[in-house]
Write a protein that holds these residues in place. Structure first.
Motif, PDB file in Angstrom:
ATOM      1  N   SER A 142      32.910  55.042  -6.913  1.00  0.00           N
ATOM      2  CA  SER A 142      33.498  55.862  -6.058  1.00  0.00           C
ATOM      3  C   SER A 142      32.592  56.941  -5.458  1.00  0.00           C
ATOM      4  O   SER A 142      32.573  57.511  -6.100  1.00  0.00           O
ATOM      5  N   ASP A 144      33.320  60.116  -2.070  1.00  0.00           N
ATOM      6  CA  ASP A 144      33.042  61.042  -1.453  1.00  0.00           C
ATOM      7  C   ASP A 144      31.719  61.435  -0.671  1.00  0.00           C
ATOM      8  O   ASP A 144      30.440  60.555  -1.352  1.00  0.00           O
ATOM      9  N   LYS A 255      35.571  57.627   0.529  1.00  0.00           N
ATOM     10  CA  LYS A 255      37.207  57.774   0.848  1.00  0.00           C
ATOM     11  C   LYS A 255      37.406  58.411   1.930  1.00  0.00           C
ATOM     12  O   LYS A 255      36.081  59.064   2.908  1.00  0.00           O
ATOM     13  N   PHE A 260      40.488  55.384  -1.749  1.00  0.00           N
ATOM     14  CA  PHE A 260      38.873  55.678  -1.877  1.00  0.00           C
ATOM     15  C   PHE A 260      38.871  53.800  -1.209  1.00  0.00           C
ATOM     16  O   PHE A 260      39.735  53.103  -2.026  1.00  0.00           O
TER      17      PHE A 260
END
Length: 364
Positions: A142, A144, A255, A260
């Motif tokens: 994951s 961002d 994100k 996410f």
């Protein structure tokens, strides 16, 4: 889709596809129509451009050839920038491009178009951009926007960096150096990827979106296939590519708002449907200003819209008829279903299909 306008933001080798039998093409789920209420088309149609359209073009060509056996279609996946250049110079009948025409390109002339006329951007292919990775022992990742931007800018250089670890609790990340793979050629996929970072991580990504990758970091690779190959064959690699080419590689979640999310065709289409058109362009130009800043987790903002760039009037009217037939099929319900089946593309909304069809009907 919201059609208001506002300020502008910053050779496939088709032999295999053409050799497919009518039976094989029909197994794809759709059969290409001939030109509506008219005879089958004949001649040669040449195009070049976005490699992201590669799988869709193979399927479109195979299906359209079935109903128009006397028509030869050649598509060279040379990249969006090269494809626009070829078209502008008069070397092709239309271009495939993940970037709409620049203002300076629109201010010039187009070699295949009738004197005094311009080209327009017609959306024909919607696809998520996948953040692909190859990290030993890591299946889920994951990221961002800020962290993704720092990775591709070269500010985060190892996979167990605290910023990455904080986003991936419970995942053991190795101390492997990061190799961030970007496109070495002028690429509309790059422009879309960097547009996402520029809009969502502006404090990190300080270069305006453009077809060339802006920083002298990481590793460059030619075309979509080059990026996929480099990520596949490397160690600790990460890259970006049309989602249809992700294959068995790991794909990071990005994100959106507080969650996410992974890509889906539906989530990509939702962003396009909620985005306005670019202002300051011709009435028939359908360039879309994508809303990357959405916080709705049902949307996937790392998306590309790939265009067919065509003349509104062709210097050779016969070639104009071929473009009307083939590009019209690409944007039709049947063509969109073919692209969804072959490449996982998100079909154009009915409203957008109608808009594109109206422009194509007016081509001379």
């Amino acid at each position: 889709m919201n059609f208001k306008r506002y300020g502008r933001p910053a050779v496939i080798a088709v032999a295999a596809a053409l050799a497919l039998s009518s039976c094989a093409a029909n197994e794809g789920g759709t059969t290409a129509p001939t030109k509506e209420a008219g005879p089958a088309l004949s001649g040669t149609l040449n195009a070049a451009g976005a490699s992201s359209q590669g799988a869709a073009q193979e399927a479109w060509i195979a299906a359209f050839q079935t109903s128009n056996p006397d028509l030869t279609i050649n598509y060279d996946p040379s990249g969006s920038g090269a494809g626009r250049g070829t078209f502008i110079a008069g070397g092709s009948d239309f271009a495939g491009s993940d970037s709409f025409l620049k203002d300076e390109e629109l201010a010039g002339t187009f070699g295949s178009c009738a004197p005094g006329t311009k080209a327009v951007d017609l959306p024909v292919y919607i696809s998520p951009i996948a953040v692909i990775f190859n990290i030993e022992g890591v299946k889920n990742l994951s990221l961002d926007a800020d962290t993704l931007a720092k990775i591709f800018k070269g500010e985060i250089t190892v996979w167990n960096d605290p910023a990455i670890a904080a986003l991936n609790s419970g995942t053991t990340l190795p101390a492997t150096p990061i190799t961030a793979v970007h496109r070495s050629d002028d690429s509309g996929t790059t422009k879309n990827f960097t547009d996402y970072l520029f809009q969502v991580a502006p404090t990190v990504w300080d270069q305006k979106p453009a077809d060339p990758f802006p920083y002298k970091t990481g590793e460059g690779a030619q075309g979509t296939s080059g990026v996929v190959d480099a990520v596949t064959n490397g160690v600790g690699t990460i890259g970006y590519a049309d989602a249809s080419r992700a294959g068995k590689l790991g794909v990071a979640k990005i994100k959106v708002g507080s969650k996410f999310v992974g890509y889906t065709a539906e989530a990509a289409a939702a962003v396009v449907n909620d985005s306005p058109l670019v202002t300051g362009r011709g009435a028939n130009d359908l360039a879309i200003a994508l809303d990357r800043k959405t916080t709705d987790p049902t949307h996937y903002p790392l998306v590309l819209v790939s265009y067919a760039i065509v003349c509104t009037e062709y210097a050779d009217a016969a070639q104009g008829e071929l473009v009307k037939g083939y590009v019209g099929y690409m944007a039709s319900a049947a063509g969109q279903a073919e692209a969804a089946s072959a490449a996982g593309a998100a079909p154009l909304s009915k409203e957008l299909q109608t808009k594109v069809a109206d422009v194509i009907a007016a081509i001379k």
